[in-house]
Design a protein around this motif. Structure first.
Motif, PDB file in Angstrom:
ATOM      1  N   THR A 346     -13.681  37.603  93.327  1.00  0.00           N
ATOM      2  CA  THR A 346     -13.138  37.138  92.056  1.00  0.00           C
ATOM      3  C   THR A 346     -12.640  38.324  91.237  1.00  0.00           C
ATOM      4  O   THR A 346     -13.148  39.433  91.363  1.00  0.00           O
ATOM      5  N   THR A 347     -11.643  38.055  90.415  1.00  0.00           N
ATOM      6  CA  THR A 347     -11.138  39.069  89.490  1.00  0.00           C
ATOM      7  C   THR A 347     -11.842  38.954  88.150  1.00  0.00           C
ATOM      8  O   THR A 347     -11.544  39.725  87.236  1.00  0.00           O
ATOM      9  N   LEU A 348     -12.755  37.973  88.020  1.00  0.00           N
ATOM     10  CA  LEU A 348     -13.312  37.636  86.707  1.00  0.00           C
ATOM     11  C   LEU A 348     -13.895  38.829  85.936  1.00  0.00           C
ATOM     12  O   LEU A 348     -13.549  39.020  84.763  1.00  0.00           O
ATOM     13  N   PRO A 349     -14.761  39.669  86.570  1.00  0.00           N
ATOM     14  CA  PRO A 349     -15.294  40.809  85.799  1.00  0.00           C
ATOM     15  C   PRO A 349     -14.190  41.716  85.259  1.00  0.00           C
ATOM     16  O   PRO A 349     -14.242  42.134  84.100  1.00  0.00           O
ATOM     17  N   ASP A 350     -13.171  41.998  86.068  1.00  0.00           N
ATOM     18  CA  ASP A 350     -12.070  42.852  85.619  1.00  0.00           C
ATOM     19  C   ASP A 350     -11.310  42.205  84.458  1.00  0.00           C
ATOM     20  O   ASP A 350     -10.963  42.868  83.476  1.00  0.00           O
ATOM     21  N   VAL A 351     -11.036  40.909  84.621  1.00  0.00           N
ATOM     22  CA  VAL A 351     -10.290  40.201  83.582  1.00  0.00           C
ATOM     23  C   VAL A 351     -11.095  40.186  82.282  1.00  0.00           C
ATOM     24  O   VAL A 351     -10.574  40.469  81.204  1.00  0.00           O
ATOM     25  N   ASP A 353     -13.372  42.272  81.380  1.00  0.00           N
ATOM     26  CA  ASP A 353     -13.438  43.627  80.841  1.00  0.00           C
ATOM     27  C   ASP A 353     -12.148  43.977  80.085  1.00  0.00           C
ATOM     28  O   ASP A 353     -12.169  44.490  78.962  1.00  0.00           O
ATOM     29  N   LYS A 354     -11.029  43.648  80.719  1.00  0.00           N
ATOM     30  CA  LYS A 354      -9.720  43.947  80.123  1.00  0.00           C
ATOM     31  C   LYS A 354      -9.553  43.245  78.773  1.00  0.00           C
ATOM     32  O   LYS A 354      -8.960  43.792  77.848  1.00  0.00           O
ATOM     33  N   LEU A 355     -10.085  42.019  78.688  1.00  0.00           N
ATOM     34  CA  LEU A 355      -9.842  41.194  77.500  1.00  0.00           C
ATOM     35  C   LEU A 355     -10.999  41.227  76.499  1.00  0.00           C
ATOM     36  O   LEU A 355     -10.991  40.480  75.530  1.00  0.00           O
ATOM     37  N   LYS A 356     -11.974  42.134  76.744  1.00  0.00           N
ATOM     38  CA  LYS A 356     -13.203  42.018  75.944  1.00  0.00           C
ATOM     39  C   LYS A 356     -12.970  42.189  74.442  1.00  0.00           C
ATOM     40  O   LYS A 356     -13.604  41.534  73.634  1.00  0.00           O
ATOM     41  N   ASP A 357     -12.001  43.040  74.080  1.00  0.00           N
ATOM     42  CA  ASP A 357     -11.749  43.264  72.651  1.00  0.00           C
ATOM     43  C   ASP A 357     -10.959  42.122  72.019  1.00  0.00           C
ATOM     44  O   ASP A 357     -10.830  42.041  70.806  1.00  0.00           O
TER      45      ASP A 357
END
Ligand code: 13P
Ligand code: 13P
Ligand code: MG
Ligand code: MG
Ligand code: MG
Length: 360
Positions: A346-351, A353-357
């Protein structure tokens, strides 16, 4: 005593994850023939389901025998060499270790074994899967050994009437427990209904005599990353104190949803097929199960009969194709997509992380 060892692995296929070619089967065959000549095994048959090669072996050395496991490992290594030479996809995919160390368990290949005294006539079935997980057997094994609507013998046959014991594995904790059926049926179902956590590993008669065994190795728990689906196998003894052959097969007449299919990350129907039709193509599936039936005769394998190669399973296949259409229409959405914890990649952790702010 006779030991039945079914050991399986995917060591490469073409194209992508569709089918292990005959050239790989020939390599495996050569090694097992040598093993038979050297009396390491009594007999063998090489089955195949999609990109998985299934070694069905008999011997008198007991379960987890290092010579038998090493023979299987060596045959998969030889086939891996051939797969590399041919540039096949996923050459050596399920061999997660560089060297054999006493037992294939934990090294990648799946194994289902049982040891017993042969009855006067010893019919048994092997179920070989592709594009799914060990828990795919939870529903059919419950039906076979626990559900009188499936297995008439549980009601009619005095030799089945007392029921069976199910060994349930919690594959995250690595622990197991025996539950008696029908006495503890609701507790059993409370566990095995959660197929993301619990898998049936064995079924026994109440006196401990083996009835069924499943390969429960979870590849991603061994490797710590996605290396393909586990694609399990199961062995089931039939007749005279066990389900009739037709009762065991009846458990697959409903193409229930199982985890696996494309990228090991989707729910899809388990379609019973002949060995010839075990070539998962649509969205790398739908998931398949092949049933090979044998008679054991002093440790020798008589057979097999390719049991889903029969028109009585046409409607099941039709239903599976309809279910496949229906599930596919969900595209990237659950419940076609597996739950977060079961996604094989899954890309979920990366996504996230990228969108956390941007989450406020
Ligand atoms: P046969 O009389 O053909 O042996 O059948 C027995 C049986 O159990 C069928 O399910
Ligand atoms: P296999 O486990 O059969 O190699 O499947 C891998 C996969 O991701 C199919 O889409
Ligand atoms: Mg593969
Ligand atoms: Mg496979
Ligand atoms: Mg696999």
């Amino acid at each position: 005593m006779t030991t039945l060892s079914v050991i399986k692995a995917d060591v490469g296929s073409l194209p992508g994850h569709v089918k292990a070619p005959n050239k790989l089967i020939n390599e495996v065959d050569r090694v097992l023939e040598e093993g038979k000549d050297e009396n390491k095994i009594t007999d063998y048959y090489i089955g195949r389901c999609g990109d998985d090669i299934d070694l069905i072996m008999t011997h008198d050395k007991g379960k987890n025998d290092s010579d038998v496991h090493e023979l299987a490992w060596n045959s998969f290594e030889e086939a891996t060499e051939k797969a590399k030479e041919l540039g096949l996809y996923g050459a050596g995919q399920d061999l997660l270790s560089d060297a054999f160390s006493g037992n294939v368990r934990g090294l990648g290949p799946g194994s289902a074994e049982m040891e017993f005294d042969e009855r006067e006539s010893e019919p048994f079935l092997t179920f070989l899967c592709d594009k799914t997980s060990p828990s795919a057997f939870n529903l059919p094994l419950f039906k076979m050994f626990g559900d009188p609507s499936n297995t008439a013998g549980l009601v009619l046959d005095p030799s089945l009437h007392e029921g069976f014991k199910f060994t349930v594995q919690d594959f995250y904790e690595g622990k197991k427990a025996d539950l008696a059926c029908p006495e503890e049926m609701y507790d059993l179902l409370a566990l095995i209904g959660i197929s993301s956590k619990f898998a049936i590993e064995e079924v026994k008669k109440k006196d401990g005599e083996p009835a069924a065994s499943v390969s429960t190795e979870k590849l991603n728990l061994i490797a710590g990353e996605y290396v393909g689906k586990d694609d399990p196998v199961a062995v089931v003894r039939c007749q005279s104190g066990y389900p009739a052959v037709g009762e065991a097969l009846e458990a697959f007449s409903f193409p229930h949803l199982v985890p696996g299919w494309m990228r090991g990350s989707h729910n899809g129907p388990l379609m019973p097929v002949s060995e010839e039709e075990a070539t998962p193509t649509r969205f790398d599936g739908p998931p398949r199960v092949v049933a090979l039936g044998f008679q054991l005769n002093d440790g020798k394998l008589v057979g097999p009969r390719d049991l889903f190669d029969d028109p009585s399973f046409d409607e099941t296949r039709k239903k599976a194709k309809k279910a496949a259409d229906y599930m596919r229409r969900h595209g990237p959405f659950q419940p076609h997509l597996l739950g977060e914890d079961d996604l094989e990649y899954t890309t979920l952790p990366d996504v996230q992380d990228k969108l956390k702010d941007r989450f406020e």
